[in-house]
Design a protein around this motif. Structure first.
Motif, PDB file in Angstrom:
ATOM      1  N   VAL A 154     -13.668   2.769  13.154  1.00 56.32           N
ATOM      2  CA  VAL A 154     -12.497   3.016  11.427  1.00 56.32           C
ATOM      3  C   VAL A 154     -11.496   2.899  12.255  1.00 56.32           C
ATOM      4  CG1 VAL A 154     -11.863   4.699  10.176  1.00 56.32           C
ATOM      5  CG2 VAL A 154     -14.114   5.149  10.854  1.00 56.32           C
ATOM      6  N   GLN A 168     -13.947   2.970   1.532  1.00 54.54           N
ATOM      7  CA  GLN A 168     -14.544   4.551   1.625  1.00 54.54           C
ATOM      8  C   GLN A 168     -16.546   3.711   2.183  1.00 54.54           C
ATOM      9  OE1 GLN A 168     -13.285   8.215  -0.014  1.00 54.54           O
ATOM     10  NE2 GLN A 168     -10.916   7.209  -0.310  1.00 54.54           N
ATOM     11  N   LYS A 224      -9.343  11.017   5.391  1.00 53.28           N
ATOM     12  CA  LYS A 224      -9.857  11.311   4.457  1.00 53.28           C
ATOM     13  C   LYS A 224     -11.725  10.801   4.459  1.00 53.28           C
ATOM     14  CE  LYS A 224      -7.982   8.521   1.150  1.00 53.28           C
ATOM     15  NZ  LYS A 224      -7.519   7.441   0.340  1.00 53.28           N
ATOM     16  N   ILE A 225     -12.091   9.544   5.180  1.00 53.30           N
ATOM     17  CA  ILE A 225     -13.248   8.869   5.448  1.00 53.30           C
ATOM     18  C   ILE A 225     -14.430  10.139   6.128  1.00 53.30           C
ATOM     19  CG2 ILE A 225     -12.804   8.173   7.419  1.00 53.30           C
ATOM     20  CD1 ILE A 225     -15.310   6.355   4.777  1.00 53.30           C
ATOM     21  N   LYS A 234     -10.031  -0.342   9.765  1.00 55.32           N
ATOM     22  CA  LYS A 234      -9.853  -0.104   8.236  1.00 55.32           C
ATOM     23  C   LYS A 234      -9.490  -0.903   7.830  1.00 55.32           C
ATOM     24  CE  LYS A 234      -6.376   3.563  10.735  1.00 55.32           C
ATOM     25  NZ  LYS A 234      -6.149   4.918  10.487  1.00 55.32           N
ATOM     26  N   TYR A 238       1.810  -1.209  -6.636  1.00 51.78           N
ATOM     27  CA  TYR A 238       1.575  -1.399  -5.774  1.00 51.78           C
ATOM     28  C   TYR A 238       1.074  -2.953  -5.308  1.00 51.78           C
ATOM     29  CZ  TYR A 238       1.226   2.810  -4.256  1.00 51.78           C
ATOM     30  OH  TYR A 238       1.429   4.518  -3.934  1.00 51.78           O
ATOM     31  N   ILE A 289     -19.750   4.303   5.090  1.00 51.99           N
ATOM     32  CA  ILE A 289     -20.133   5.033   4.202  1.00 51.99           C
ATOM     33  C   ILE A 289     -21.317   4.182   5.161  1.00 51.99           C
ATOM     34  CG2 ILE A 289     -21.164   6.990   3.319  1.00 51.99           C
ATOM     35  CD1 ILE A 289     -18.529   7.929   2.402  1.00 51.99           C
ATOM     36  N   ARG A 295     -24.772   5.037   7.445  1.00 52.01           N
ATOM     37  CA  ARG A 295     -25.123   5.505   7.256  1.00 52.01           C
ATOM     38  C   ARG A 295     -26.489   4.679   8.217  1.00 52.01           C
ATOM     39  NH1 ARG A 295     -25.049   7.615   1.311  1.00 52.01           N
ATOM     40  NH2 ARG A 295     -24.368   9.359   1.790  1.00 52.01           N
ATOM     41  N   ASP A 314     -28.152   2.392 -10.042  1.00 56.31           N
ATOM     42  CA  ASP A 314     -27.660   2.252  -9.623  1.00 56.31           C
ATOM     43  C   ASP A 314     -27.609   0.848  -8.544  1.00 56.31           C
ATOM     44  OD1 ASP A 314     -24.682   1.735  -8.906  1.00 56.31           O
ATOM     45  OD2 ASP A 314     -24.702   3.877  -7.711  1.00 56.31           O
ATOM     46  N   TYR A 328      -0.835   5.923   4.002  1.00 53.20           N
ATOM     47  CA  TYR A 328      -2.159   5.243   3.988  1.00 53.20           C
ATOM     48  C   TYR A 328      -3.478   5.596   4.772  1.00 53.20           C
ATOM     49  CZ  TYR A 328      -6.520   2.949   1.924  1.00 53.20           C
ATOM     50  OH  TYR A 328      -7.579   3.042   2.117  1.00 53.20           O
ATOM     51  N   PHE A 329      -3.024   4.581   5.491  1.00 53.54           N
ATOM     52  CA  PHE A 329      -3.649   3.724   7.181  1.00 53.54           C
ATOM     53  C   PHE A 329      -3.802   5.266   7.773  1.00 53.54           C
ATOM     54  CE2 PHE A 329      -3.669  -0.563   5.851  1.00 53.54           C
ATOM     55  CZ  PHE A 329      -4.891  -0.587   5.526  1.00 53.54           C
ATOM     56  N   GLU A 330      -2.792   6.052   7.785  1.00 53.11           N
ATOM     57  CA  GLU A 330      -3.102   7.024   9.003  1.00 53.11           C
ATOM     58  C   GLU A 330      -3.769   8.043   8.693  1.00 53.11           C
ATOM     59  OE1 GLU A 330      -0.046   5.933   8.304  1.00 53.11           O
ATOM     60  OE2 GLU A 330      -0.168   4.605   9.328  1.00 53.11           O
ATOM     61  N   ARG A 374      -9.178  -5.959  -0.791  1.00 55.26           N
ATOM     62  CA  ARG A 374      -7.897  -5.718  -1.924  1.00 55.26           C
ATOM     63  C   ARG A 374      -7.894  -6.790  -2.448  1.00 55.26           C
ATOM     64  NH1 ARG A 374      -2.343  -3.119  -2.307  1.00 55.26           N
ATOM     65  NH2 ARG A 374      -2.426  -3.934  -4.376  1.00 55.26           N
ATOM     66  N   LYS A 429     -26.879  16.526   1.602  1.00 55.26           N
ATOM     67  CA  LYS A 429     -28.043  15.902   1.841  1.00 55.26           C
ATOM     68  C   LYS A 429     -28.853  17.092   2.397  1.00 55.26           C
ATOM     69  CE  LYS A 429     -28.406  11.461   4.389  1.00 55.26           C
ATOM     70  NZ  LYS A 429     -27.756  10.533   5.718  1.00 55.26           N
ATOM     71  N   ILE A 447       0.847  -1.442  -0.326  1.00 55.21           N
ATOM     72  CA  ILE A 447       0.112  -0.056  -0.120  1.00 55.21           C
ATOM     73  C   ILE A 447       0.678   1.050  -0.164  1.00 55.21           C
ATOM     74  CG2 ILE A 447      -2.293  -0.383   1.334  1.00 55.21           C
ATOM     75  CD1 ILE A 447      -0.911  -0.572   3.715  1.00 55.21           C
ATOM     76  N   PRO A 448      -0.052   2.526  -0.466  1.00 55.34           N
ATOM     77  CA  PRO A 448       1.373   3.553  -0.773  1.00 55.34           C
ATOM     78  C   PRO A 448       1.535   3.958   1.233  1.00 55.34           C
ATOM     79  CG  PRO A 448      -1.196   4.332  -1.429  1.00 55.34           C
ATOM     80  CD  PRO A 448      -0.783   2.676  -1.005  1.00 55.34           C
ATOM     81  N   PHE A 450      -6.457   7.993   6.542  1.00 62.16           N
ATOM     82  CA  PHE A 450      -7.452   7.088   6.061  1.00 62.16           C
ATOM     83  C   PHE A 450      -8.863   7.870   6.309  1.00 62.16           C
ATOM     84  CE2 PHE A 450     -11.117   4.202   6.174  1.00 62.16           C
ATOM     85  CZ  PHE A 450     -11.619   4.269   5.005  1.00 62.16           C
ATOM     86  N   ASN A 451      -8.843   7.647   8.287  1.00 57.16           N
ATOM     87  CA  ASN A 451      -9.809   8.514   9.078  1.00 57.16           C
ATOM     88  C   ASN A 451      -9.869   9.873   8.269  1.00 57.16           C
ATOM     89  OD1 ASN A 451      -8.627   6.335  10.887  1.00 57.16           O
ATOM     90  ND2 ASN A 451      -9.434   7.556  12.568  1.00 57.16           N
ATOM     91  N   HIS A 454      -5.135  -1.058  -5.284  1.00 58.24           N
ATOM     92  CA  HIS A 454      -5.673  -0.430  -4.126  1.00 58.24           C
ATOM     93  C   HIS A 454      -6.219   1.276  -4.227  1.00 58.24           C
ATOM     94  CE1 HIS A 454      -4.057   2.311  -1.049  1.00 58.24           C
ATOM     95  NE2 HIS A 454      -4.389   3.284  -2.045  1.00 58.24           N
ATOM     96  N   THR A 472     -21.249  14.097   2.204  1.00 61.96           N
ATOM     97  CA  THR A 472     -22.299  13.832   2.105  1.00 61.96           C
ATOM     98  C   THR A 472     -23.077  14.335   2.619  1.00 61.96           C
ATOM     99  OG1 THR A 472     -21.971  11.952   3.277  1.00 61.96           O
ATOM    100  CG2 THR A 472     -21.486  11.903   0.922  1.00 61.96           C
ATOM    101  N   GLU A 473     -23.591  14.931   4.217  1.00 61.15           N
ATOM    102  CA  GLU A 473     -24.225  15.279   4.759  1.00 61.15           C
ATOM    103  C   GLU A 473     -24.921  16.386   4.340  1.00 61.15           C
ATOM    104  OE1 GLU A 473     -25.178  14.332   8.414  1.00 61.15           O
ATOM    105  OE2 GLU A 473     -25.074  12.583   6.828  1.00 61.15           O
ATOM    106  N   GLN A 529     -20.236  -4.150 -11.620  1.00 59.15           N
ATOM    107  CA  GLN A 529     -20.541  -2.398 -11.997  1.00 59.15           C
ATOM    108  C   GLN A 529     -19.744  -1.921 -12.663  1.00 59.15           C
ATOM    109  OE1 GLN A 529     -21.200   0.160  -8.495  1.00 59.15           O
ATOM    110  NE2 GLN A 529     -22.914   0.093  -8.506  1.00 59.15           N
ATOM    111  N   TYR A 531      -9.387  -3.151   4.892  1.00 54.83           N
ATOM    112  CA  TYR A 531      -9.086  -3.171   3.944  1.00 54.83           C
ATOM    113  C   TYR A 531      -8.749  -4.282   2.905  1.00 54.83           C
ATOM    114  CZ  TYR A 531      -5.722  -1.771   0.603  1.00 54.83           C
ATOM    115  OH  TYR A 531      -4.881  -1.340  -0.426  1.00 54.83           O
ATOM    116  N   LYS A 563     -15.358  12.911   3.786  1.00 57.84           N
ATOM    117  CA  LYS A 563     -16.904  12.595   3.052  1.00 57.84           C
ATOM    118  C   LYS A 563     -17.783  11.925   3.168  1.00 57.84           C
ATOM    119  CE  LYS A 563     -16.911   9.415  -1.294  1.00 57.84           C
ATOM    120  NZ  LYS A 563     -15.982   8.305  -2.125  1.00 57.84           N
ATOM    121  N   ILE A 564     -17.669  11.799   4.602  1.00 51.33           N
ATOM    122  CA  ILE A 564     -19.281  11.796   5.269  1.00 51.33           C
ATOM    123  C   ILE A 564     -19.923  13.371   5.543  1.00 51.33           C
ATOM    124  CG2 ILE A 564     -20.067  11.607   7.684  1.00 51.33           C
ATOM    125  CD1 ILE A 564     -18.593   8.806   7.241  1.00 51.33           C
TER     126      ILE A 564
END
Lengths: 177, 180
Positions: free
Chosen positions: B25, B51, A58-59, B29, B113, B55, B59, A125, A51-53, B37, A70, A47-48, A55-56, B43, A66-67, B88, B33, A62-63
């Motif tokens: 998380v 993600q 990022k998520i 995570k 990767y 989400i 929700r 979708d 990445y995991f550091e 993966r 809405k 992994i890059p 991630f939190n 990756h 989206t909120e 998809q 992951y 994103k939440i």
């Protein structure tokens, strides 16, 4: 259990009590060793860095995104929706008897036609699994929920290759009489 | 580690939700992951699916009834999200599932990767030749070292059935790897 009286040999205490567990451990261990001789223990993915550091964050963003989406989009429409629903309900109560007498298309028909049209032209979708969960099996044909149609020939070929005992299928023979 | 019941309770209350979600998380995570993966291989795709999984968890936590473990519930979401993602993707590209698998394997060879050698690449090819369920059981048992009871909750299959699937998968992979 009856003891072998002629036997003068002895075993360590508790030997037979945990024999089964020890045997299973050994079999499992052998299985792992047997497999790992041929199958590599790691699969080579990486992994890059960091990445995991990251991630939190990022998520969370994103939440939040989206909120916000809405809140901005849905609320005004929701009010309008309630108002429209109320008007439609009154409209239906007052005018339904008149419509029934002479109109060929009822309000409900028009709505489902619209919905059907929307579903036909829109790219949904949803996976076939999700659609299958929502629609009862009696209402649909198998090919309605599959992305690629299955020909009868393919089904027969599949059954021919994969079913050993025809009785397993519980066929309704009355269909073939 | 915080008890699962407490965590679920905190996730459902507005005032404790944000903090509890962070704990969730952090706890899951990495495991999720690697599960994702191994299904999508790439990756960036795994990152997208992870993600989306969190989400969906965020929700839908209100509707989580605790009939299964939180961990199994999340694994189930991650599995469904991954398989739907691949469906998809093949639809978007206008290719069959089989063609998509081949493209994924080809791309793996140039993936920065993926540091696997020839035998690890062959392992991926062997795994791609398995039915989805067998592949899932194999990766969950062999690489993620999950217990059969846990896998059984995630895949909603009996432990006996899983053992048979795993055994078959190992045999098929071994045979594939021994081929020239």
């Amino acid at each position: 259990m009856k003891k072998d009286k002629k036997n003068s040999f002895n075993t360590p205490e508790g030997y037979f009590e945990n024999f089964h567990d020890r045997l299973m451990d050994k079999i499992n261990q052998e299985k792992i060793e047997e497999a790992s001789d041929v199958i590599p223990k790691t699969d080579g993915f990486s992994i890059p860095e960091g990445y995991f550091e990251g991630f939190n964050e990022k998520i969370s963003s994103k939440i939040r995104e989206t909120e916000r989406g809405k809140l901005v989009q849905l609320n005004p429409y929701r009010k309008l929706f309630y108002a429209a629903a109320a008007v439609a309900a009154i409209f239906l109560l007052v005018f339904t008897p008149i419509w029934k007498s002479d109109a060929a298309i009822a309000f409900e028909d028009l709505a489902s036609a619209e919905i059907e049209n929307y579903l036909n032209i829109s790219e949904l979708d949803m996976s076939s699994y999700e659609i299958a969960e929502m629609v009862s099996l009696e209402d649909i044909e198998l090919n309605d929920v599959l992305e690629d149609d299955i020909e009868d020939e393919n089904i027969l070929e599949y059954l021919d290759e994969n079913v050993e005992d025809i009785e397993e299928l519980n066929l309704d023979y009355s269909d073939y009489e | 580690m915080i008890a699962e019941e407490t965590l679920v309770k905190e996730l459902k209350q507005e005032e404790t939700q944000a903090k509890a979600f962070e704990v969730l998380v952090n706890t899951y995570k990495e495991r999720l992951y690697w599960h994702i993966r191994r299904i999508v291989l790439n990756h960036d795709d795994a990152d997208d699916v992870l993600q989306n999984t969190f989400i969906k968890v965020y929700r839908n936590i209100g509707g989580f009834k605790g009939e299964s473990k939180l961990f199994s519930w999340m694994y189930r979401i991650a599995t469904n999200e991954s398989l739907t993602f691949l469906k998809q993707k093949s639809k978007k590209l206008g290719v069959s599932d089989e063609e998509l698998k081949n493209t994924m394997l080809e791309n793996l060879q140039s993936d920065v990767y993926f540091e696997g050698d020839e035998i690890q690449l062959k392992l991926q090819k062997a795994m791609a030749s398995l039915p989805d369920k067998q592949k899932l059981v194999f990766t969950m048992k062999y690489f993620q070292e999950m217990k059969y009871d846990d896998i059984s909750e995630v895949l909603e299959t009996s432990v006996g059935g899983l053992k048979a699937s795993y055994h078959l998968a190992v045999k098929k992979i071994e045979a594939y790897l021994k081929e020239d």
